[in-house]
Design a protein around this motif. Structure first.
Motif, short mmCIF file in Angstrom:
data_model
loop_
_atom_site.label_atom_id
_atom_site.label_comp_id
_atom_site.label_asym_id
_atom_site.label_seq_id
_atom_site.Cartn_x
_atom_site.Cartn_y
_atom_site.Cartn_z
N GLY A 1 1.62 2.06 -19.99
CA GLY A 1 2.25 2.82 -21.05
C GLY A 1 1.30 3.76 -21.75
O GLY A 1 0.16 3.99 -21.31
N ILE A 2 1.79 4.30 -22.87
CA ILE A 2 1.02 5.23 -23.69
C ILE A 2 1.23 4.84 -25.15
O ILE A 2 2.37 4.78 -25.62
CB ILE A 2 1.47 6.68 -23.46
CG1 ILE A 2 1.25 7.09 -22.00
CG2 ILE A 2 0.73 7.64 -24.39
CD1 ILE A 2 1.76 8.47 -21.66
N PRO A 3 0.16 4.58 -25.90
CA PRO A 3 0.33 4.28 -27.32
C PRO A 3 0.94 5.47 -28.06
O PRO A 3 0.68 6.63 -27.74
CB PRO A 3 -1.10 4.02 -27.80
CG PRO A 3 -1.88 3.72 -26.56
CD PRO A 3 -1.24 4.52 -25.47
N ALA A 4 1.79 5.17 -29.02
CA ALA A 4 2.41 6.21 -29.84
C ALA A 4 2.75 5.61 -31.19
O ALA A 4 2.77 4.39 -31.37
CB ALA A 4 3.67 6.75 -29.15
N SER A 5 3.03 6.48 -32.15
CA SER A 5 3.21 6.00 -33.53
C SER A 5 4.35 5.00 -33.66
O SER A 5 4.28 4.08 -34.48
CB SER A 5 3.45 7.20 -34.46
OG SER A 5 4.61 7.93 -34.06
N VAL B 1 6.65 2.22 -24.04
CA VAL B 1 6.60 3.64 -24.42
C VAL B 1 7.37 3.83 -25.71
O VAL B 1 8.20 3.01 -26.10
CB VAL B 1 7.19 4.55 -23.32
CG1 VAL B 1 6.43 4.39 -22.02
CG2 VAL B 1 8.67 4.26 -23.11
N THR B 2 7.11 4.94 -26.37
CA THR B 2 7.82 5.23 -27.60
C THR B 2 9.28 5.56 -27.32
O THR B 2 9.64 5.99 -26.22
CB THR B 2 7.16 6.41 -28.34
OG1 THR B 2 7.76 6.55 -29.63
CG2 THR B 2 7.33 7.72 -27.58
N GLY B 3 10.13 5.36 -28.33
CA GLY B 3 11.51 5.80 -28.21
C GLY B 3 11.60 7.31 -28.27
O GLY B 3 10.59 8.02 -28.35
N GLY B 4 12.80 7.84 -28.22
CA GLY B 4 12.97 9.28 -28.26
C GLY B 4 12.45 9.93 -27.00
O GLY B 4 12.95 9.67 -25.91
#
Length: 508
Positions: A11-15, A59-62
């Motif tokens: 994955g990728i870290p996101a806020s 992963v982040t939503g949106g």
């Protein structure tokens, strides 16, 4: 996740998922950070197919959820247990409609569900554990497939509550229908010219050894579907080729009984259902919804492939004299022969992509349970291979992993070279560069008298791109050059790229 033996997250870290990554930092779970969310989903899918257990992406939503849609759809189409853990807005904000909030989505649940994924949700911190646990369980039963856990932002911000004290739920195995299996054995022994059609359900149930033993006892030829290539060694005396071979089609048409194990007999395997099947068709599958979906079954058996094969082998009596099988002749291709002969003798995973090379890999590769071929067979999304190969390498560090792509597909995921370097994953990427979307060019040539549009590509110097990432590279233009480069690349055990200059006609 640890309670469910998850050992890797892609994955990728996101806020909006920062709390998940904070928890991963202090866990036993390995985190592989990719370069875009679609590639992360493909990597988790490749991991799932090689490990034969859930592959997880966070992963982040949106926009992140939007970017993994192709991965979820591919996993649904090929029945792969890809699990996505992602964020959603709070219930209050979801009900308010568009508010200009970062990462908002019109309908996250609807978007995920439209891919065929099972969807679980958590709107409070007390529901977080169950949402993830349920998603992992849903991905594995009864037919494997994708699942998405949507975790509301306010739930994540509130923090994870303690995990339940009870152990993870047991994965209940369905009862083995011995009476129906006995009927199938009777039908097989009574048939004059039966044939087995082997689907990828055999792989998911770890039934390769059981399949080889069963065929030896039953003395019947077996044809593998493309996703099941490698379930039976091509050197096995009762291997009769793959679906798509003319000889396989003739064998099925001359059979008086077909035993279908773990295959839906879908359009991609049967030339859009143009292949005729015997009226006597015994269909074995874990999912009863597959029975009669594409071909009528005279006997339907809901059963795991390995349980069926082991039980049937125990019931088989000597079959007497049955006509021997004329050894299947594998179509030869100079480029595939060069690749094949250069691969190491140890465990190997070849990961194909949607390209003109794939049909030749399926038909010509010397596959076996120790030399596997993975591919996005039903959905056929371009650009899957290299990211999936990264996941396969993580799942099986001892494997030599080779991704085979065309130049068009390679540009979908070329940034993942950085992921391979960062995590020291020795995947060998072979790019057959004909400077075109070759499959579509062939189709346009066939339908429009050679009048092509939008398929001729300007491609980079892939070897130079690899060097910029710190990846060792080769440029070759002959089968001999490919053989030597693959042999070196799979021996050095570091990320590598081989650019192969070909013409469009080389894989017609």
């Amino acid at each position: 996740m640890e309670d469910n033996d998850v050992d890797t997250v892609f994955g990728i870290p996101a806020s909006h998922v920062i709390e998940i990554y904070d928890a991963l930092r202090d866990s036993r779970i390995r985190t592989i950070v990719g370069r875009n969310e679609q590639a992360c989903a493909y990597s988790a899918d490749g991991y799932a197919r090689r490990a034969r257990r859930p592959g997880v992406t966070a992963v982040t939503g949106g926009p992140g959820l939007g970017n993994i849609v192709a991965g979820l759809q591919t996993a649904w189409s090929d029945s792969s247990p890809l699990v996505a853990i992602t964020s959603d807005l709070s219930a209050e904000l979801r009900a308010a409609g568009r508010r200009g909030i970062p990462h908002e989505t019109f309908d996250s649940r609807g978007l995920a569900a439209a891919t065929g994924a099972a969807v679980t949700t958590a709107d409070s911190s007390g529901e977080l554990y169950a949402a993830v646990d349920d998603a992992l369980a849903a991905s594995m039963a009864p037919r494997r497939g994708p699942a998405v856990a949507l975790l509301a932002r306010d739930a994540l911000e509130s923090g994870w509550t303690a995990a339940p004290t009870s152990p993870p739920r047991p994965r209940r195995q369905a009862d083995v229908p011995h009476a129906l299996i006995a009927q199938a054995v009777d039908a097989l022994t009574s048939a004059r010219s039966p044939v087995a059609i082997v689907g990828h359900g055999v792989l998911w149930s770890d039934a390769e050894a059981a399949l080889a033993e069963f065929l030896g006892r039953a003395a019947i030829p077996a044809i593998t579907t493309s996703p099941a290539v490698g379930a039976l060694a091509s050197s096995h005396p009762w291997w009769a080729g793959t679906m798509g071979d003319r000889s396989a089609k003739e064998l099925i048409q001359s059979a008086d009984l077909a035993l279908v194990i773990g295959s839906s007999l879908g359009a991609a395997s049967t030339d859009d259902w143009r292949w005729g099947m015997p009226a006597a068709l015994v269909h074995v599958d874990v999912d009863p919804e597959e029975f009669g979906r594409n071909y009528p079954a005279s006997l339907a058996i809901r059963c795991d492939a390995r349980h069926f094969l082991e039980s049937a082998s125990g019931m088989l009596a000597p079959v007497g004299d049955r006509p021997g099988l004329v050894a299947a002749k594998r179509p030869r291709h100079p480029w595939v022969d060069a690749l094949d002969s250069a691969l190491p003798v140890g465990p190997t995973t070849i990961v194909g992509d949607v390209s003109t090379t794939l049909r030749w890999l399926v038909r010509s590769l010397h596959a076996s349970p120790r030399r596997r071929l993975l591919m996005p067979w039903n959905s056929m999304g371009l650009g899957w291979s290299y990211a999936a190969a990264i996941g396969a390498q993580v799942a099986a560090p001892e494997d030599a992993v080779v991704s085979v792509m065309g130049d068009g597909g390679a540009l979908f995921s070329i940034g993942e070279l950085a992921t391979a370097v960062e995590h020291d994953l020795p995947v060998c990427l072979v790019i057959f560069n004909n400077r075109s979307y070759g499959v579509i060019a062939e189709l346009q040539d066939s339908l429009f008298d050679g009048d092509r549009f939008g398929v001729d590509l300007r491609t980079p110097d892939f070897a130079a791109v690899a060097n910029a990432f710190g990846v060792r590279s080769w440029k070759v233009d002959s089968p001999r050059g490919l053989h030597d480069a693959v042999a070196q690349a799979t021996t050095t055990r570091s990320p590598s790229l081989i650019e192969v200059a070909i013409s469009l006609e080389d894989f017609v």
